[in-house]
Motif scaffolding. Structure first.
Motif, PDB file in Angstrom:
ATOM      1  N   GLU A   1       0.828  -1.208   0.000  1.00  0.00           N
ATOM      2  CA  GLU A   1       0.000   0.000   0.000  1.00  0.00           C
ATOM      3  C   GLU A   1       0.860   1.255   0.000  1.00  0.00           C
ATOM      4  O   GLU A   1       0.559   2.237  -0.685  1.00  0.00           O
ATOM      5  CB  GLU A   1      -0.918  -0.011   1.224  1.00  0.00           C
ATOM      6  CG  GLU A   1      -1.994  -1.091   1.174  1.00  0.00           C
ATOM      7  CD  GLU A   1      -2.822  -1.128   2.438  1.00  0.00           C
ATOM      8  OE1 GLU A   1      -2.485  -0.373   3.386  1.00  0.00           O
ATOM      9  OE2 GLU A   1      -3.796  -1.894   2.495  1.00  0.00           O
ATOM     10  N   GLU A   2       1.951   1.233   0.769  1.00  0.00           N
ATOM     11  CA  GLU A   2       2.837   2.396   0.821  1.00  0.00           C
ATOM     12  C   GLU A   2       3.508   2.630  -0.529  1.00  0.00           C
ATOM     13  O   GLU A   2       3.627   3.772  -0.989  1.00  0.00           O
ATOM     14  CB  GLU A   2       3.897   2.184   1.905  1.00  0.00           C
ATOM     15  CG  GLU A   2       4.780   3.401   2.134  1.00  0.00           C
ATOM     16  CD  GLU A   2       5.743   3.187   3.286  1.00  0.00           C
ATOM     17  OE1 GLU A   2       6.559   4.089   3.535  1.00  0.00           O
ATOM     18  OE2 GLU A   2       5.683   2.119   3.926  1.00  0.00           O
TER      19      GLU A   2
ATOM     20  N   SER B   1       0.989   4.149  -2.896  1.00  0.00           N
ATOM     21  CA  SER B   1       0.760   5.561  -2.585  1.00  0.00           C
ATOM     22  C   SER B   1       1.914   6.429  -3.075  1.00  0.00           C
ATOM     23  O   SER B   1       1.701   7.510  -3.641  1.00  0.00           O
ATOM     24  CB  SER B   1       0.572   5.729  -1.076  1.00  0.00           C
ATOM     25  OG  SER B   1       0.437   7.084  -0.730  1.00  0.00           O
TER      26      SER B   1
ATOM     27  N   GLU C   1       1.886   9.446  -5.907  1.00  0.00           N
ATOM     28  CA  GLU C   1       2.378  10.793  -5.607  1.00  0.00           C
ATOM     29  C   GLU C   1       3.456  11.215  -6.595  1.00  0.00           C
ATOM     30  O   GLU C   1       3.492  12.368  -7.045  1.00  0.00           O
ATOM     31  CB  GLU C   1       2.925  10.837  -4.178  1.00  0.00           C
ATOM     32  CG  GLU C   1       3.305  12.232  -3.716  1.00  0.00           C
ATOM     33  CD  GLU C   1       3.671  12.263  -2.246  1.00  0.00           C
ATOM     34  OE1 GLU C   1       4.124  13.320  -1.785  1.00  0.00           O
ATOM     35  OE2 GLU C   1       3.509  11.234  -1.567  1.00  0.00           O
TER      36      GLU C   1
END
Length: 200
Positions: A91-92, A95, A99
């Protein structure tokens, strides 16, 4: 007679150490059996003496069965923990990728690229990023301005002190105490007057 508090350290006397081991081992095994009977729990205890002799207790079944259950249980917990960490890391990473893509689009727009391909959510996110950057730049700008103002104030104080010093010297030499303060400008850097230096 009250028993003294036992110090938790190795018993140096070999005989006393062996006696204590036997008594405490028997007490531990007794308590384990009581726990198993009263609470219907599976209890397993493994003890090795200083000479390497094995003492074990399995209240239900045998020790091998308890060890296998223990291994299966800990393996399941490890797999669950690993899976949770992998999910969080995935998930990180996702993300961060989103970005980075957003910032790349923003940079493209900043250097002349179009924004017609960006969605409304992406434009909102880009706007927030730019606002944060602008606030950071303004904060640094204000800090630099305040520092420069402080430097100018210090120079002003030094110039005033030099002016008063020169005026005092002129009054001492000429004996004139009622003359107005002369306007003195254009001090060289550094200003040296009779072995005294004014740095500004």
């Amino acid at each position: 007679m009250a028993r003294g508090k036992v110090q938790m350290k190795r018993i140096e006397n070999t005989v006393h150490r062996q006696v204590t081991f036997c008594k405490r081992r028997a007490g531990l095994l007794k308590k384990a059996k009581e726990l198993s009977v009263l609470c219907d729990a599976d209890v397993g205890i493994i003890i090795f003496s200083t000479k390497g002799k094995l003492y074990e207790l399995a209240t239900k079944g045998n020790m091998q069965g308890l060890i296998e259950r223990y291994m299966k249980s800990t393996r399941a917990v490890q797999i669950e923990d690993t899976g949770g960490r992998l999910t969080l890391e995935s998930e990180e990473i996702t993300s961060l990728k989103e970005e980075i893509q957003l910032l790349q689009k923003g940079l493209g727009y900043t250097f002349g690229g179009g924004v017609e391909t960006m969605s409304l959510d992406e434009l909102h996110a880009l706007e927030k990023h730019l606002e944060v950057c602008i606030c950071h730049i303004r904060s640094i700008k204000m800090q630099i301005m305040f520092e420069e103002i402080e430097v100018l104030k210090n120079k002003e104080g030094i110039l005033k002190a030099a002016n008063e010093y020169l005026h005092g010297k002129i009054q001492e030499q000429n004996g004139m105490f009622d003359l107005p303060s002369p306007m003195i400008t254009g001090f060289p850097y550094p200003l040296t007057i009779q072995n005294e230096i004014f740095q500004f």
